[in-house]
Write an enzyme that holds these catalytic residues in place. Structure first.
Site, mmCIF file in Angstrom:
data_model
loop_
_atom_site.group_PDB
_atom_site.id
_atom_site.type_symbol
_atom_site.label_atom_id
_atom_site.label_comp_id
_atom_site.label_asym_id
_atom_site.label_seq_id
_atom_site.Cartn_x
_atom_site.Cartn_y
_atom_site.Cartn_z
ATOM 1 N N LYS A 1 -48.952 2.160 15.305
ATOM 2 C CA LYS A 1 -47.336 2.815 15.971
ATOM 3 C C LYS A 1 -47.662 4.808 16.859
ATOM 4 C CE LYS A 1 -45.527 -0.123 12.572
ATOM 5 N NZ LYS A 1 -46.716 -0.501 12.354
HETATM 6 C C1 LIG Z 1 -39.998 -2.493 11.331
HETATM 7 C C2 LIG Z 1 -41.475 -2.242 10.446
HETATM 8 N N1 LIG Z 1 -40.486 -1.447 8.962
HETATM 9 C C3 LIG Z 1 -42.185 -1.556 8.437
HETATM 10 C C4 LIG Z 1 -42.887 -1.420 8.771
HETATM 11 C C5 LIG Z 1 -43.907 -1.212 7.827
HETATM 12 O O1 LIG Z 1 -45.262 0.181 7.945
HETATM 13 P P1 LIG Z 1 -46.477 0.065 7.671
HETATM 14 O O2 LIG Z 1 -47.030 -0.768 7.914
HETATM 15 O O3 LIG Z 1 -46.830 2.066 8.013
HETATM 16 O O4 LIG Z 1 -45.811 0.390 5.615
HETATM 17 C C6 LIG Z 1 -43.919 -1.871 10.555
HETATM 18 C C7 LIG Z 1 -45.041 -2.075 10.608
HETATM 19 O O5 LIG Z 1 -46.039 -1.943 10.172
HETATM 20 C C8 LIG Z 1 -42.773 -1.703 10.817
HETATM 21 O O6 LIG Z 1 -43.091 -2.887 11.945
#
Ligand SMILES: Cc1ncc(COP(=O)(O)O)c(C=O)c1O
Length: 426
Positions: free
Chosen positions: A210
């Site tokens: 990210k």
């Molecule tokens: C659009 C979106 N929503 C939710 C997530 C979930 O984040 P995490 O991987 O930190 O749980 C991500 C990333 O992986 C994402 O790109």
């Protein structure tokens, strides 16, 4: 750039690749980790201050500081630091009172975590089309509202802000909650407001690819006290007591608390956000300006931007006239040394597109009697072709990263690769 015919020969046909040296990896915040993050982590380690609430050397908590500073930067009153973006979504949904019997409308183009979070709180995801901005289509959202719809979950994919005005209008008209999935959109704005702060709550991810990162981690923001208190109660088994919620209102929580070491990194990263956005946006502008002529001549279009100034600039997405050409372009770009991918390919599993979300599409549950679909008051059916417009758009979309670490000469090589491939293939 004037080049000889041999230099113009595509690498896929044996020509010299346009990208001469490998490009830097795309981890925006991650690549900028330096002595500042080191010092911040060491400070926490040396103080043995690893847990937010206590330790041998009590002092200010980095998690608490992160919550305050992140919320302020993103335009909200309250911040809640958690262990992942998915955890932030789950806390947000619980904060908003979404649960069994409810439906949540999500876009057909998003990381599967958006859907999984809805299922995790016992609600049913309903999938709606994206429009030519590649973000949730407000008209299709409205068409998919049922008596069970409780919330809308717009996703600012690839740092592209959704049509928040229209989505908020639909939400308010139908008395729905809005949880903005801003996992990929730190610092992105829409008409002057920070995404994540426009709906009732916003969720962010600090996972390693990210914009800002602490390896893993997530943030929930909201300006509503009740939403914050409910989310805070959920993210900590004794979050009720810790947030001074009257005993009679305390609900059972679980543990999604962020460790101090993650906050130590995330706090420093937050200070690097503006420079990252400036660098990505400048590079994207250079790429698009350089390609304006060839894209126009060859019928290549760009996703519509709901806020051209506010988007993150972390990706350049090109819409080809047809899917078969997009595939050829993507293959030829890879041969040139420029990593690209098709946003939808029927034959390559990719959890960014609903058609590939097999565990969701097949409504699989952890136990034979598990929810949410089996117990839902109406029958939900998912089919691979239920959002044809989304698949049509994504199937024509070739994506390249816009890396804040790219030098000017690397940007020139990227433009050269794109121009060469567009000229030859389209
Ligand atoms: C659009 C979106 N929503 C939710 C997530 C979930 O984040 P995490 O991987 O930190 O749980 C991500 C990333 O992986 C994402 O790109």
């Amino acid at each position: 750039m004037s080049t000889s015919p041999s230099e113009n020969k595509l690498a896929i046909h044996g020509g010299a690749p346009a990208i001469r040296q490998p490009l830097p990896p795309m981890y925006p915040g991650g690549m900028r980790i330096d002595a500042e993050e080191e010092a911040s982590v060491l400070e926490a380690l040396r103080a043995k201050r690893l847990f937010r609430y206590y330790g041998p050397n009590p002092g200010p908590s980095k998690v608490a500081e992160l919550e305050e500073r992140f919320a302020a930067r993103m335009g909200a009153t309250y911040g809640l630091a958690v262990t992942s973006g998915t955890a932030a979504l789950i806390c947000g949904l619980n904060g908003l009172g979404v649960g069994p019997g409810d439906e949540v409308i999500i876009p057909a183009y998003t990381w599967i975590a958006s859907a999984s979070a809805v299922v995790a709180v016992g609600a049913v995801p309903v999938v709606a089309e994206v429009d030519d901005s590649l973000t949730l289509d407000p008209a299709d959202v409205e068409a998919k509202i049922t008596p069970y719809t409780k919330a809308i979950l717009p996703v600012h994919m690839r740092g592209l802000p959704c049509k928040m005005d229209e989505l908020m209008t639909v939400a308010r008209k139908h008395n729905l909650k809005v949880l903005e999935d801003s996992a990929q959109a730190d610092g992105v704005s829409y008409k002057g407001r920070q995404v994540g702060s426009i709906g009732d709550a916003g969720a962010f991810s600090l996972q390693f690819n990210k914009i800002l990162t602490s390896g893993e981690g997530g943030m929930l923001i909201t300006s509503q006290q009740e939403v914050f208190e409910r989310a805070a109660m959920f993210h900590d088994v004794i979050g009720g007591q810790r947030n001074h919620i009257p005993e009679e209102r305390i609900l059972p929580g679980i543990n999604f608390r962020m460790p101090e070491l993650l906050a130590a990194v995330a706090l420093v990263q937050l200070g690097k956000l503006d420079a990252l956005l400036t660098d990505m946006r400048a590079r994207k502008r250079m790429i698009l300006e350089s390609l304006a002529d060839v894209t126009r001549r060859k019928g290549v279009t760009l996703p519509a931007l709901n806020d051209p100034e506010g988007e993150a600039g972390l990706a350049a997405i090109f819409l080809m006239p047809e899917a078969a050409l997009a595939r050829k372009v993507s293959e030829a770009l890879s041969a040139e040394g420029l990593g690209s991918w098709l946003l939808y390919s029927p034959d390559a599993t990719d959890y960014h597109v609903y058609a590939h979300w097999t565990p969701i599409m097949q409504q699989r549950t952890w136990t034979p009697n598990g929810g949410p679909w089996r117990n839902h008051p109406r029958k939900i059916e998912y089919t691979k072709d239920m959002c044809p417009r989304t698949l049509g758009l994504l199937g024509r979309a070739v994506h390249i990263d816009v890396n804040p670490e790219d030098s000017n000469s690397q940007i020139e090589e990227i433009c050269e690769a794109l121009e060469k491939v567009f000229e030859a293939i389209l």
